[in-house]
Design a protein around this motif. Structure first.
Motif, PDB file in Angstrom:
ATOM      1  N   PHE A 237      39.780  51.015  43.756  1.00  0.00           N
ATOM      2  CA  PHE A 237      38.380  51.372  43.603  1.00  0.00           C
ATOM      3  C   PHE A 237      38.305  52.610  42.720  1.00  0.00           C
ATOM      4  N   ASP A 238      37.276  52.688  41.881  1.00  0.00           N
ATOM      5  CA  ASP A 238      37.004  53.943  41.199  1.00  0.00           C
ATOM      6  C   ASP A 238      35.984  54.730  42.008  1.00  0.00           C
ATOM      7  N   THR A 239      35.641  55.927  41.550  1.00  0.00           N
ATOM      8  CA  THR A 239      34.766  56.798  42.337  1.00  0.00           C
ATOM      9  C   THR A 239      33.336  56.268  42.423  1.00  0.00           C
ATOM     10  N   ALA A 240      32.968  55.362  41.510  1.00  0.00           N
ATOM     11  CA  ALA A 240      31.624  54.777  41.534  1.00  0.00           C
ATOM     12  C   ALA A 240      31.527  53.582  42.468  1.00  0.00           C
ATOM     13  N   GLY A 241      32.654  53.181  43.066  1.00  0.00           N
ATOM     14  CA  GLY A 241      32.636  52.051  43.985  1.00  0.00           C
ATOM     15  C   GLY A 241      32.854  50.708  43.324  1.00  0.00           C
ATOM     16  N   ASN A 242      33.452  50.692  42.127  1.00  0.00           N
ATOM     17  CA  ASN A 242      33.777  49.443  41.448  1.00  0.00           C
ATOM     18  C   ASN A 242      35.170  48.985  41.855  1.00  0.00           C
ATOM     19  N   LEU A 243      35.301  47.690  42.120  1.00  0.00           N
ATOM     20  CA  LEU A 243      36.553  47.114  42.615  1.00  0.00           C
ATOM     21  C   LEU A 243      37.335  46.468  41.477  1.00  0.00           C
ATOM     22  N   TYR A 244      38.651  46.679  41.502  1.00  0.00           N
ATOM     23  CA  TYR A 244      39.563  46.082  40.527  1.00  0.00           C
ATOM     24  C   TYR A 244      40.750  45.479  41.268  1.00  0.00           C
ATOM     25  N   ALA A 245      41.351  44.462  40.658  1.00  0.00           N
ATOM     26  CA  ALA A 245      42.530  43.824  41.250  1.00  0.00           C
ATOM     27  C   ALA A 245      43.529  43.522  40.155  1.00  0.00           C
ATOM     28  N   GLY A 246      44.805  43.677  40.481  1.00  0.00           N
ATOM     29  CA  GLY A 246      45.859  43.441  39.502  1.00  0.00           C
ATOM     30  C   GLY A 246      46.892  42.450  40.004  1.00  0.00           C
ATOM     31  N   THR A 247      47.395  41.630  39.078  1.00  0.00           N
ATOM     32  CA  THR A 247      48.501  40.732  39.360  1.00  0.00           C
ATOM     33  C   THR A 247      49.757  41.335  38.734  1.00  0.00           C
ATOM     34  N   SER A 248      50.815  40.553  38.648  1.00  0.00           N
ATOM     35  CA  SER A 248      52.033  41.055  38.025  1.00  0.00           C
ATOM     36  C   SER A 248      51.887  41.197  36.513  1.00  0.00           C
ATOM     37  N   THR A 249      50.832  40.603  35.915  1.00  0.00           N
ATOM     38  CA  THR A 249      50.665  40.666  34.458  1.00  0.00           C
ATOM     39  C   THR A 249      49.254  41.003  33.996  1.00  0.00           C
ATOM     40  N   LYS A 250      48.227  40.948  34.861  1.00  0.00           N
ATOM     41  CA  LYS A 250      46.843  41.082  34.411  1.00  0.00           C
ATOM     42  C   LYS A 250      46.038  41.998  35.338  1.00  0.00           C
ATOM     43  N   MET A 251      44.917  42.514  34.789  1.00  0.00           N
ATOM     44  CA  MET A 251      43.992  43.329  35.562  1.00  0.00           C
ATOM     45  C   MET A 251      42.603  42.709  35.485  1.00  0.00           C
ATOM     46  N   TYR A 252      41.890  42.705  36.640  1.00  0.00           N
ATOM     47  CA  TYR A 252      40.569  42.107  36.728  1.00  0.00           C
ATOM     48  C   TYR A 252      39.572  43.108  37.303  1.00  0.00           C
ATOM     49  N   ALA A 253      38.328  43.034  36.803  1.00  0.00           N
ATOM     50  CA  ALA A 253      37.199  43.692  37.447  1.00  0.00           C
ATOM     51  C   ALA A 253      36.561  42.669  38.376  1.00  0.00           C
ATOM     52  N   VAL A 254      36.299  43.080  39.627  1.00  0.00           N
ATOM     53  CA  VAL A 254      35.808  42.142  40.642  1.00  0.00           C
ATOM     54  C   VAL A 254      34.473  42.632  41.176  1.00  0.00           C
ATOM     55  N   ASN A 255      33.488  41.738  41.194  1.00  0.00           N
ATOM     56  CA  ASN A 255      32.204  42.057  41.805  1.00  0.00           C
ATOM     57  C   ASN A 255      32.380  42.030  43.325  1.00  0.00           C
ATOM     58  N   LYS A 256      32.194  43.179  43.963  1.00  0.00           N
ATOM     59  CA  LYS A 256      32.479  43.267  45.398  1.00  0.00           C
ATOM     60  C   LYS A 256      31.422  42.578  46.254  1.00  0.00           C
ATOM     61  N   ILE A 257      30.314  42.158  45.647  1.00  0.00           N
ATOM     62  CA  ILE A 257      29.277  41.445  46.386  1.00  0.00           C
ATOM     63  C   ILE A 257      29.474  39.927  46.293  1.00  0.00           C
ATOM     64  N   THR A 258      29.775  39.442  45.076  1.00  0.00           N
ATOM     65  CA  THR A 258      29.874  37.990  44.854  1.00  0.00           C
ATOM     66  C   THR A 258      31.307  37.484  44.749  1.00  0.00           C
ATOM     67  N   GLY A 259      32.243  38.398  44.434  1.00  0.00           N
ATOM     68  CA  GLY A 259      33.625  37.979  44.215  1.00  0.00           C
ATOM     69  C   GLY A 259      33.893  37.493  42.804  1.00  0.00           C
ATOM     70  N   VAL A 260      32.878  37.470  41.945  1.00  0.00           N
ATOM     71  CA  VAL A 260      33.068  37.056  40.548  1.00  0.00           C
ATOM     72  C   VAL A 260      33.974  38.065  39.855  1.00  0.00           C
ATOM     73  N   PHE A 261      34.900  37.570  39.033  1.00  0.00           N
ATOM     74  CA  PHE A 261      35.887  38.445  38.419  1.00  0.00           C
ATOM     75  C   PHE A 261      36.003  38.175  36.928  1.00  0.00           C
ATOM     76  N   ASN A 262      36.438  39.206  36.192  1.00  0.00           N
ATOM     77  CA  ASN A 262      36.670  39.099  34.758  1.00  0.00           C
ATOM     78  C   ASN A 262      37.940  39.838  34.396  1.00  0.00           C
ATOM     79  N   GLN A 263      38.774  39.221  33.567  1.00  0.00           N
ATOM     80  CA  GLN A 263      39.993  39.884  33.131  1.00  0.00           C
ATOM     81  C   GLN A 263      39.649  41.001  32.156  1.00  0.00           C
ATOM     82  N   ILE A 264      40.228  42.177  32.363  1.00  0.00           N
ATOM     83  CA  ILE A 264      39.934  43.323  31.503  1.00  0.00           C
ATOM     84  C   ILE A 264      41.182  43.918  30.865  1.00  0.00           C
ATOM     85  N   GLY A 265      42.363  43.405  31.203  1.00  0.00           N
ATOM     86  CA  GLY A 265      43.581  43.959  30.620  1.00  0.00           C
ATOM     87  C   GLY A 265      44.807  43.179  31.011  1.00  0.00           C
ATOM     88  N   SER A 266      45.919  43.492  30.340  1.00  0.00           N
ATOM     89  CA  SER A 266      47.206  42.858  30.614  1.00  0.00           C
ATOM     90  C   SER A 266      48.276  43.928  30.676  1.00  0.00           C
TER      91      SER A 266
END
Length: 283
Positions: A237-266
């Motif tokens: 989480f960042d200080t604004a309350g935004n959720l992120y999740a990472g795998t072994s190769t990628k990073m995602y931004a995750v909507n904590k209300i809906t669960g919708v996610f978008n890849q933002i990095g590798s």
């Protein structure tokens, strides 16, 4: 009578002078600590960075820093290889009260005893010791952990037989003791993070096509949000309350209300990864 009065006045002024001189001299002998005193502590700055432990398929665990630039581009840099060399670490968390990272590192017996280690900003690890009471909770593995603002640590414990997390432990790092609450649902957890705006815990799943889970830290009530198509090992989480999740190769931004996610990095590949962030405002 006047002589006595003059004498008392002189004596009073002399006492004050002696006290002032003594205090000024004492400051040179025993410096008085201040709030800005530099104690040369090799802790981490709470500057918006995310931290990740990455263990390659063959090799020792690396400590990485993940940062966003002004355009939102994610950059990953290796801080250090953990020293002494570590081949298995999990349950990474950032303690906002002292600025250190903490993680559970398995011992040579395959994980029956889990010790809590402190990690400084050079990658040096210090064995803080075995957390008492964890064994009495009847669990073995800690896959995810996080800290709340007052320095209390949360960790979700995996059941030995079902291979899913069933107990939420609260760990007092100062006394190295733990208490636990049974969660209302067993979950296949990849990592744990705390929302600084609500105090609710979020768990990302360690397998594909599973929901994001929220956990009430008091009652252990579990709820589900949406579905993801990735197996995560890191949550932030960042200080604004935004959720992120990472795998072994990628990073995602995750909507904590809906669960919708978008890849933002590798990033680079890893056999095991675990994440932490300073979600609370700097002290």
């Amino acid at each position: 009578m006047r002589k006595q009065s003059l004498f008392r006045s002189w004596l009073q002024r002399t006492k004050i002078y002696i006290i002032v001189v003594f205090f000024a001299f004492w400051q040179f002998i025993v410096p008085i600590p201040t709030a800005n005193a530099d104690f040369s502590s090799p802790a981490f700055a709470c500057d918006g960075s995310f931290f990740q432990l990455r263990t390659p398929a063959a090799g020792n665990t690396l400590l990485n820093r993940l940062t966003f630039d002004d355009a939102g581009v994610l950059t990953e840099d290796v801080i250090a290889t953990l020293s002494p060399a570590i081949t298995a670490a999990n349950g990474l968390g950032y303690n906002p009260t002292d600025g250190y990272l903490y993680a559970f590192i398995t011992t040579s017996n395959g994980g029956a005893d889990w010790h809590l280690f402190r990690i400084d900003n050079a990658g040096n690890t210090t064995d803080v010791g075995l957390v008492n009471n964890l064994a009495t909770l009847g669990k073995k593995i800690i896959a995810g952990a996080t800290f709340r603002e007052d320095g209390q640590m949360y960790a979700v414990l995996r059941d030995n037989t079902t291979d899913q997390e069933t107990v939420l432990a609260t760990i007092d790092v100062s006394t190295m003791t733990a208490t636990g609450v049974n969660m209302t649902q067993a979950i296949p957890q990849g990592d744990l993070a705390i929302d600084p705006t609500s105090g609710v815990l979020y768990s990302v799943a360690s397998a594909n096509d599973l929901p994001i889970y929220t956990i009430d830290p008091i009652s252990g009530v579990v709820t589900t949000i949406g579905n993801t198509s990735f197996a995560a090992g890191s949550a932030y989480f960042d200080t604004a309350g935004n959720l992120y999740a990472g795998t072994s190769t990628k990073m995602y931004a995750v909507n904590k209300i809906t669960g919708v996610f978008n890849q933002i990095g590798s990033g680079g590949t890893a056999g095991v990864n675990d994440g932490a962030s300073c979600a609370f405002s700097p002290r």
